[in-house]
Design an enzyme around this catalytic site. Sequence first.
Site, mmCIF file in Angstrom:
data_model
loop_
_atom_site.group_PDB
_atom_site.id
_atom_site.type_symbol
_atom_site.label_atom_id
_atom_site.label_comp_id
_atom_site.label_asym_id
_atom_site.label_seq_id
_atom_site.Cartn_x
_atom_site.Cartn_y
_atom_site.Cartn_z
ATOM 1 N N GLU A 316 80.289 9.867 18.904
ATOM 2 C CA GLU A 316 79.637 10.520 20.039
ATOM 3 C C GLU A 316 80.519 10.678 21.280
ATOM 4 O O GLU A 316 80.059 10.479 22.396
ATOM 5 C CB GLU A 316 78.354 9.758 20.408
ATOM 6 C CG GLU A 316 77.334 9.765 19.289
ATOM 7 C CD GLU A 316 76.036 9.062 19.667
ATOM 8 O OE1 GLU A 316 74.984 9.659 19.469
ATOM 9 O OE2 GLU A 316 76.091 7.911 20.149
HETATM 10 C C1 ACM Z 1 75.891 5.814 16.344
HETATM 11 O O1 ACM Z 1 74.695 5.626 16.077
HETATM 12 N N1 ACM Z 1 76.244 6.516 17.396
HETATM 13 C C2 ACM Z 1 76.927 5.263 15.503
#
Ligand code: ACM
Length: 676
Positions: A316
């Site tokens: 992310e």
């Molecule tokens: C995640 O849930 N961002 C690994």
Amino acid sequence: MKKVLLLPILLVILLYTTAFSQLNLMPIPAHYQLENGKFRIDTTFEISIKGNPNDRIYSAATRMLRQLSRRTGIYFHQDYITKASNSNSTKLQVMCKEPGLLKLDENESYTLTISPRQITLEAENDLGALHGFQTLLQLVSTDSLGYYFPAIFIKDKPRFPWRGLLIDVSRHFEPVNVIKRNLDGMAALKMNVFHWHLTDDQGFRVQSKIFPKLTELGSDGKFYTQAQIKEIIKYASDRGIRVVPEFDIPGHSTSWLVAYPNLASAPGPYKVQRGFGVFDPTFDPTNEKTYKFFDKFFGEMAKLFPDEYVHIGGDENNGKQWRANPKIQEFMKKHNMSNVHELQTYFNKRILQILTKYHKKMIGWDEILQPNMPKSIVIQSWRGIASMVKAAKEGYKSILSSGYYLDQMQSAGKYYAVDPLPSNTPLTDTEKKDILGGEAAMWGEMVTPENIDSRIWPRTAAIAERLWSPQNVKDVNDMYRKLRVVNLYLDELGLTQIKNYGMMLRRMTNGQNIAPLKELVNLVEPVKGYERYNHGITYTSYYPYTHVVDAARPESIHARDFNIMVSDYIGGKKEDYKILKSKLEKWQKSSVELKPIIKHSPILWEADSLNTEYQLTTKAGLEALGNLHNNVEVDSNWINSEIITIEKWRKPFANVNLEIVDAVKELIEAEKIKKN
Ligand code: ACM
């Protein structure tokens, strides 16, 4: 004559298979054969250990003996078990060929043979023997003569070598005792990797002696000292569990950049995040100082954490700071990078060089699966099983977490159905070898030390069985049957998922009787997925998490039992009528008793509408059940108006759903309609 003979034989077979299916072993062993007879447990029970095991076996055997002693109340004569405990005449003979190494793919198999007079436990190494001890503890049974182990032959080994649990201690810090009790739970379920999510935007939780500012400024004083880290690693190692630390970079990194804003991709200052989601702060991958910093940091951490794997996160990264920074854009142009993924791959490769220098292997979330990453890395698949398949097709090792997110509040049955290698996997036999296993993931946004166990257990036991037992072990009802037993056992081991439920309800009712509230909360589940974020509250790490939704179990076994019973009743099992009636009457009564309790408990005001829903739904259910039982024909208008009422009140109130609504609707819809 033949018939007379056949009957007893059939009876014996029936009894045998009943006993067979009633074993509470979780995970189910790869192979087992129940034999005739019982091994009686008495004060003469004693353990000897032979061969050449790692020392962890002595403390584990002693723990097992004391656990057995507490369970049975039997005062065993044997003192602490040591190397000198090697007599030929003890009841439990353990034999390990060699010391177990805590590393991926180490042999964890064992063979357990229980006969009425003798138990033998054989394993390549102590890790397998430890699993055998857990199996033995789960076999304790009772009859009118006392405690015994059933005679059995078990030859067991795990299906996957990586059976993990991730605990996020950044969003909410979890003290040492919380981690330890969860390690005990993992060991009981034969799980072998503790994935410690130590850093994120909301907190930096591991002491660095080289960079003390990381915790001074990034942790609110809530972090593990290096001594505590070592203590937990030792505790895990004593239970055959590897500890894989995660340092989430280059995104999810606000808490680092509070102390080192000069390493960020945009000017600071930075503050530790209190909210949840994906944030912009990201390390600057074009700044050589970043790599100097990580070289020193990972050098220190490589010494602290003995496991060969280090998790670098990598998830992310929204790339915003990278796109907005002209210097970074210039760097990308100069190196012919056309997007931020390529820049992140550059960063990952630089980090990989550092880890390699310190003899560590890299694992990361599936975002790190980009062209040109070396095949030595391990991919943790969280965005879908497709990334796991892709990784395997490209020759990478991987583990599955997609489908095992505990914070999504799904049922044990749903997690149980998720298989890293389902029978229809598109992978070849060679590719299958790169699927290492999976990890349950306990993300920490909405959990505190008080309710984290109830989010992890007992549901993680279903995942543990999926990762250990053969692929064809799929009996969901039997899994649920065993889950009840395992849940009590975990409670006995010190986990708090049962204990703290009562405490949380008591706090809400201000010292009033909790029984009526408990009846209701027993039947609700928190909203699923991330729906809780959609109901008007901006959650932070300092929100209280002491509401009904925080006490409610992720899965209501009471509702599940009721729902199954209603289906059976409608399907013709009329003898369930009395039980259904008494349940519905009890719930009706409690909904009435709950009204004044809610009135005097401001924290429960949000549950007032929930209680109305409960009252109306159980009332309708009682009426419908009575009609069915008495063969009363009803007007179709009655059915319609009941359904309309139920649907009108069917909402998540207080962020929970009443889980018996569908079953009550089934009862109503099963009514006989009056012919006009
Ligand atoms: C995640 O849930 N961002 C690994």
